[in-house]
Write a protein that holds these residues in place. Sequence first.
Motif, PDB file in Angstrom:
ATOM      1  N   ASP B 286      41.138  33.967  40.193  1.00  0.00           N
ATOM      2  CA  ASP B 286      40.882  34.450  41.547  1.00  0.00           C
ATOM      3  C   ASP B 286      41.849  35.554  41.974  1.00  0.00           C
ATOM      4  N   VAL B 287      42.789  35.904  41.094  1.00  0.00           N
ATOM      5  CA  VAL B 287      43.772  36.930  41.452  1.00  0.00           C
ATOM      6  C   VAL B 287      43.418  38.239  40.744  1.00  0.00           C
ATOM      7  N   ALA B 288      43.308  39.317  41.523  1.00  0.00           N
ATOM      8  CA  ALA B 288      43.085  40.638  40.926  1.00  0.00           C
ATOM      9  C   ALA B 288      44.371  41.445  41.022  1.00  0.00           C
ATOM     10  N   VAL B 289      44.488  42.447  40.139  1.00  0.00           N
ATOM     11  CA  VAL B 289      45.698  43.267  40.122  1.00  0.00           C
ATOM     12  C   VAL B 289      45.299  44.724  40.338  1.00  0.00           C
ATOM     13  N   GLU B 290      45.990  45.436  41.271  1.00  0.00           N
ATOM     14  CA  GLU B 290      45.703  46.849  41.545  1.00  0.00           C
ATOM     15  C   GLU B 290      46.973  47.675  41.410  1.00  0.00           C
ATOM     16  N   ASN B 303      44.371  39.026  51.271  1.00  0.00           N
ATOM     17  CA  ASN B 303      45.760  39.012  50.796  1.00  0.00           C
ATOM     18  C   ASN B 303      46.026  40.151  49.835  1.00  0.00           C
ATOM     19  N   ARG B 304      46.964  41.025  50.217  1.00  0.00           N
ATOM     20  CA  ARG B 304      47.403  42.095  49.328  1.00  0.00           C
ATOM     21  C   ARG B 304      48.912  41.976  49.236  1.00  0.00           C
ATOM     22  N   ALA B 355      41.299  35.037  50.826  1.00  0.00           N
ATOM     23  CA  ALA B 355      41.806  33.862  51.535  1.00  0.00           C
ATOM     24  C   ALA B 355      41.016  32.613  51.152  1.00  0.00           C
ATOM     25  N   ALA B 356      39.717  32.788  50.852  1.00  0.00           N
ATOM     26  CA  ALA B 356      38.857  31.642  50.536  1.00  0.00           C
ATOM     27  C   ALA B 356      39.206  31.032  49.179  1.00  0.00           C
TER      28      ALA B 356
END
Lengths: 224, 364
Positions: B286-290, B303-304, B355-356
Amino acid sequence: MDWQAIRLSLWLASLTTALLLVLGLPLAYWLAFSRRRWKFLVEAVVAMPLVLPPTVLGFYLLLAMGPRSPFGRGWETLFGRTLPFSFEGLLIASVLYSLPFMIQPLAAAFAAVDRGLIEASWCLGVSRLRTFFRVIAPLSWAGILTGIVLAFAHTLGEFGVVLMVGGNLPGRTRTVSVAIYDQVQAMDYGPAARTAALLLGVSFLVLTFTYALRRHQRKPWTLI
Amino acid sequence: MDAHLTCRAERRFPGGTTVEATLQIPAPGFSVTVLFGPSGSGKTTVLRLLAGLERADTGSIRLGGTTWSDANRGIHLPPQARNLGFLPQAYSLFPHLSVADNLAYGLDVQPVPERAARVGELLALLDLQGLAERRPAELSGGQQQRVALGRALARRPGLLLLDEPLSALDQPAQLRLRRELRDLLRRLDIPTVLVTHDRAEALHLGDRLVVMDQGRVCQSGDIQAVFDRPTDPAVARILGVETVVRGEVESIVEGLATLRVGPARILAADPGGLGHGAFACIRGEDVAVERSSGPAPGSTARNRLPARITALSPEGALMRVGLDCGFPLAALVTRQACLDLGLSEGDQVCAILKAAAVHLIPHD
């Protein structure tokens, strides 16, 4: 050669082995699977004939069979004859004397059967007794064979206990080892040598046969 | 109404270990209850209690109106009287019997023709035709597994107990058999209790989940509900949620809670019943990286978090990215994404998190 003594020895060894098998299966099962805290006591008693001098065992057996012991008196009232210096007395003594040679290979083989197989059998609705005959015994055939061979061979060669309990009555209690002893005492070396060679040959053949059957088992270097 | 199977029992081992078995199967018919937990958590003991191979020291076990075990009344039905099918972890096929004789082993009370017919059915059901005369040692792992399952099914048991049914197989066989096993269990329509320590296996096969740790049941219920909403952090960790961190609840506004974790703030859906502390459970998926750190227009992610990459480790087709955003956070991304962004250790990036996807567990 004293054929009468040879026949008697073979008959005694066969009967002893048969009795030991009947007695040994349940006793070895109990020793292999019981979790009683005092099991070690029974193990020690069963192993006793391995270290006890045959004369000591014979001495106590003689006392136990005598007319002053409850067992000896009980036997006499039941069967009308006394045990010492009889074939029956010799048979009882042989069974006790060869007990560890039957029990130990059996118990070791039973204990080596994968516990998971036994439990799988129970979970399939098969009783403990039938599990013994359908799973434990077939997978322990090598141990059972070893027990039979060792008990038979050990009874065939026993000497001290026979002298103490059975004496030396031709046709009743004179076994082949006693016969050899008598022949040597009488400086009758010819028959003694032939009888000894026969026993040597029989022992060698029986053990060779057993090892050959067990050659695919994991521990070829030991019988027990 | 009473549940079909009710088990509330405890086994105390010499040396102080205690295993508590608490589980229910609501109704007869098809359902798979998964006992899940790390090795040594007591899953197998629970199965053995159900099978009658262990005797409960306290409590009782009832199935469909029959009392299998009741320590207070001194009742303990032996395995033989429970009509169950048990598949042990090692399969425990009888090595001296053929496949057909293994399958027929529990059927010896039936007349010979019926026994033969049932063996034929089982060979067909489990796709074992042509192997009837083989010995177990001559079978592949998958075939042995099917014979053991067939043997357990032979007597049409009222309850099926499977201990790590796929763990002895190699990876491809496991993946294939997972689907087959679930389909088979559905057709058989027997309630099943299955032990596993494999999260994917649990999700594939289970309907209900019982999470165990250190001899006790931590949580049980519908499988998705337990995976989505673990009730305590130990359960979350056991279930393989990558990040479990504790924080302080700062505010709750319109169903959205703000959690302060170290210097960072995380927005999460309010599960209700929050005090001032809570655990946040975040899955790596569920975590993405930018690369960019500014606000991204057109994103719903709340959330960033500015973060530094602390570790990169490959996991199959994926890459596990260890992040430090004031607390340790793990992200699972594809390797290609990782290459495209040219991610390497020490880089400053931004962790994106809906957030979900943050599951809060109240903890004061």
